[in-house]
Design a protein around this motif. Structure first.
Motif, short mmCIF file in Angstrom:
data_model
loop_
_atom_site.label_atom_id
_atom_site.label_comp_id
_atom_site.label_asym_id
_atom_site.label_seq_id
_atom_site.Cartn_x
_atom_site.Cartn_y
_atom_site.Cartn_z
N LYS A 1 0.81 -1.23 0.00
CA LYS A 1 0.00 0.00 0.00
C LYS A 1 0.84 1.27 0.00
CE LYS A 1 -3.79 -2.36 2.15
NZ LYS A 1 -3.97 -3.03 3.42
N ARG A 2 2.11 1.15 -0.34
CA ARG A 2 2.99 2.32 -0.40
C ARG A 2 3.30 2.68 -1.85
NH1 ARG A 2 4.74 4.65 3.62
NH2 ARG A 2 6.65 5.37 2.63
N TYR A 3 2.39 2.38 -2.74
CA TYR A 3 2.57 2.66 -4.17
C TYR A 3 2.25 4.13 -4.47
CZ TYR A 3 -2.47 2.01 -4.03
OH TYR A 3 -3.80 2.10 -3.71
N SER A 4 2.83 4.61 -5.54
CA SER A 4 2.59 5.99 -5.97
C SER A 4 1.17 6.15 -6.50
CB SER A 4 3.58 6.38 -7.07
OG SER A 4 3.23 7.64 -7.60
N ARG A 5 0.54 7.24 -6.12
CA ARG A 5 -0.79 7.57 -6.64
C ARG A 5 -0.69 8.51 -7.85
NH1 ARG A 5 -0.50 4.68 -1.93
NH2 ARG A 5 -2.55 4.27 -1.03
N ALA A 6 0.51 8.85 -8.26
CA ALA A 6 0.71 9.72 -9.42
C ALA A 6 0.20 9.02 -10.68
CB ALA A 6 2.18 10.09 -9.58
N HIS A 7 -0.48 9.77 -11.51
CA HIS A 7 -1.03 9.24 -12.75
C HIS A 7 -1.12 10.38 -13.77
CE1 HIS A 7 -4.38 10.55 -10.15
NE2 HIS A 7 -4.99 10.91 -11.27
N VAL A 8 -1.66 10.11 -14.92
CA VAL A 8 -1.73 11.10 -16.00
C VAL A 8 -3.16 11.18 -16.53
CG1 VAL A 8 -0.89 11.67 -18.32
CG2 VAL A 8 0.67 10.68 -16.66
N TRP A 9 -3.60 12.41 -16.78
CA TRP A 9 -4.87 12.64 -17.47
C TRP A 9 -4.54 13.09 -18.89
CZ3 TRP A 9 -7.30 16.62 -13.57
CH2 TRP A 9 -7.55 15.99 -12.35
N ARG A 10 -5.21 12.50 -19.85
CA ARG A 10 -5.04 12.89 -21.27
C ARG A 10 -6.40 13.30 -21.82
NH1 ARG A 10 -1.52 8.60 -20.83
NH2 ARG A 10 0.63 9.14 -21.27
N GLY B 1 -1.73 13.95 -12.58
CA GLY B 1 -2.71 13.80 -11.51
C GLY B 1 -2.12 13.05 -10.34
N SER B 2 -2.75 13.17 -9.19
CA SER B 2 -2.31 12.47 -7.99
C SER B 2 -3.41 12.53 -6.96
CB SER B 2 -1.04 13.11 -7.42
OG SER B 2 -0.62 12.45 -6.25
N SER B 3 -3.28 11.75 -5.93
CA SER B 3 -4.12 11.93 -4.75
C SER B 3 -3.64 13.19 -4.04
CB SER B 3 -4.02 10.71 -3.83
OG SER B 3 -2.67 10.46 -3.52
N ALA B 4 -4.48 13.74 -3.19
CA ALA B 4 -4.11 14.93 -2.42
C ALA B 4 -3.14 14.52 -1.31
CB ALA B 4 -5.34 15.59 -1.82
N PRO B 5 -2.04 15.25 -1.15
CA PRO B 5 -1.11 14.93 -0.06
C PRO B 5 -1.76 15.00 1.32
CG PRO B 5 -0.05 16.37 -1.64
CD PRO B 5 -1.51 16.29 -2.02
N VAL C 1 -2.39 17.31 -10.04
CA VAL C 1 -3.72 17.84 -9.73
C VAL C 1 -4.53 16.72 -9.09
CG1 VAL C 1 -5.83 18.82 -10.69
CG2 VAL C 1 -3.62 19.43 -11.69
N ASP C 2 -5.06 16.98 -7.89
CA ASP C 2 -5.87 15.95 -7.25
C ASP C 2 -7.33 16.11 -7.68
OD1 ASP C 2 -7.36 17.52 -5.09
OD2 ASP C 2 -5.29 17.90 -4.46
N PRO C 3 -8.14 15.07 -7.55
CA PRO C 3 -9.53 15.13 -8.02
C PRO C 3 -10.34 16.26 -7.41
CG PRO C 3 -8.92 12.86 -7.58
CD PRO C 3 -7.79 13.72 -7.07
N GLU C 4 -10.07 16.58 -6.15
CA GLU C 4 -10.81 17.66 -5.51
C GLU C 4 -10.48 19.00 -6.17
OE1 GLU C 4 -10.26 14.24 -2.71
OE2 GLU C 4 -8.88 15.39 -3.96
N TYR D 1 -17.48 14.20 0.91
CA TYR D 1 -17.84 14.76 -0.38
C TYR D 1 -17.47 16.24 -0.41
CZ TYR D 1 -21.97 17.20 1.48
OH TYR D 1 -22.80 18.05 2.15
N LEU D 2 -17.40 16.81 -1.59
CA LEU D 2 -17.11 18.23 -1.75
C LEU D 2 -18.39 18.99 -1.42
CD1 LEU D 2 -14.96 20.29 -2.62
CD2 LEU D 2 -15.87 20.10 -4.94
N ALA D 3 -18.45 19.52 -0.22
CA ALA D 3 -19.69 20.11 0.30
C ALA D 3 -19.88 21.57 -0.12
CB ALA D 3 -19.72 20.01 1.82
N ARG D 4 -18.78 22.32 -0.14
CA ARG D 4 -18.88 23.75 -0.42
C ARG D 4 -17.78 24.15 -1.38
NH1 ARG D 4 -20.30 22.55 4.35
NH2 ARG D 4 -18.20 22.35 5.17
N VAL D 5 -18.15 25.01 -2.34
CA VAL D 5 -17.19 25.59 -3.27
C VAL D 5 -17.42 27.09 -3.26
CG1 VAL D 5 -16.45 25.75 -5.68
CG2 VAL D 5 -17.09 23.52 -4.72
N ALA D 6 -16.34 27.83 -3.10
CA ALA D 6 -16.42 29.30 -3.12
C ALA D 6 -15.68 29.81 -4.35
CB ALA D 6 -15.82 29.88 -1.85
#
Length: 154
Positions: free
Chosen positions: A20-29, A38-42, A55-58, A104-109
């Protein structure tokens, strides 16, 4: 209806994975040729398994909402005869937990600062343009997050 897509790719490489110590780094095309790291948020998965340069999904969801709003705003401003010189949005979002305890993403300003040449809108016209943009943004219709817009002239 229109279709949209993206390709998301992750490869394991030489990582063990099951530790479970694998990289979450990936690529969006994207279809136009853009490639975005792309990546998970640190904040959720620690470095080095997350890549803070990705860039993380959030962040992507917040940027999508901001971008959609801006594109509609620019269209409505042009229709009103206004000349927009610059649009800058320092958008942010907050995660919360829903009734089932799921995050979940509850609020966006959205905090757009807009500069104009020539005729300057007053605050009421600026607010009306942003209201119309929000009402037409497909991305805003696609989420259940509370989205607030605080617009200022730059």
């Amino acid at each position: 209806m229109s279709g949209h897509g993206a390709t998301v790719e992750w490869t394991r490489g030489e990582q063990a994975f099951t530790d479970k110590r694998y990289s979450r780094a990936h690529v969006w095309r994207f279809d136009g040729g853009a490639v975005v790291p792309g990546s998970s948020a640190p904040s959720g998965v620690p470095i080095p398994m997350s890549d803070p340069a990705g860039v993380d999904p959030e962040e992507a969801m917040i940027a999508s909402l901001s971008s959609c709003h801006m594109l509609w705003f620019l269209a409505f401003a042009a229709n009103a005869g206004l000349v927009v010189d610059r649009y800058l949005d320092d958008a942010s979002g907050e995660l919360d937990r829903n009734e089932a305890g799921k995050r979940y993403l509850a609020r966006v300003a959205l905090n757009p600062v807009t500069s104009f040449s020539g005729r300057q809108p007053d605050q009421a016209e600026l607010d009306a343009l942003h209201h119309a943009a929000h009402e037409h943004c497909d991305m805003a219709h696609s989420v259940r997050s509370e989205i607030t817009v605080t617009a200022t002239l730059g």
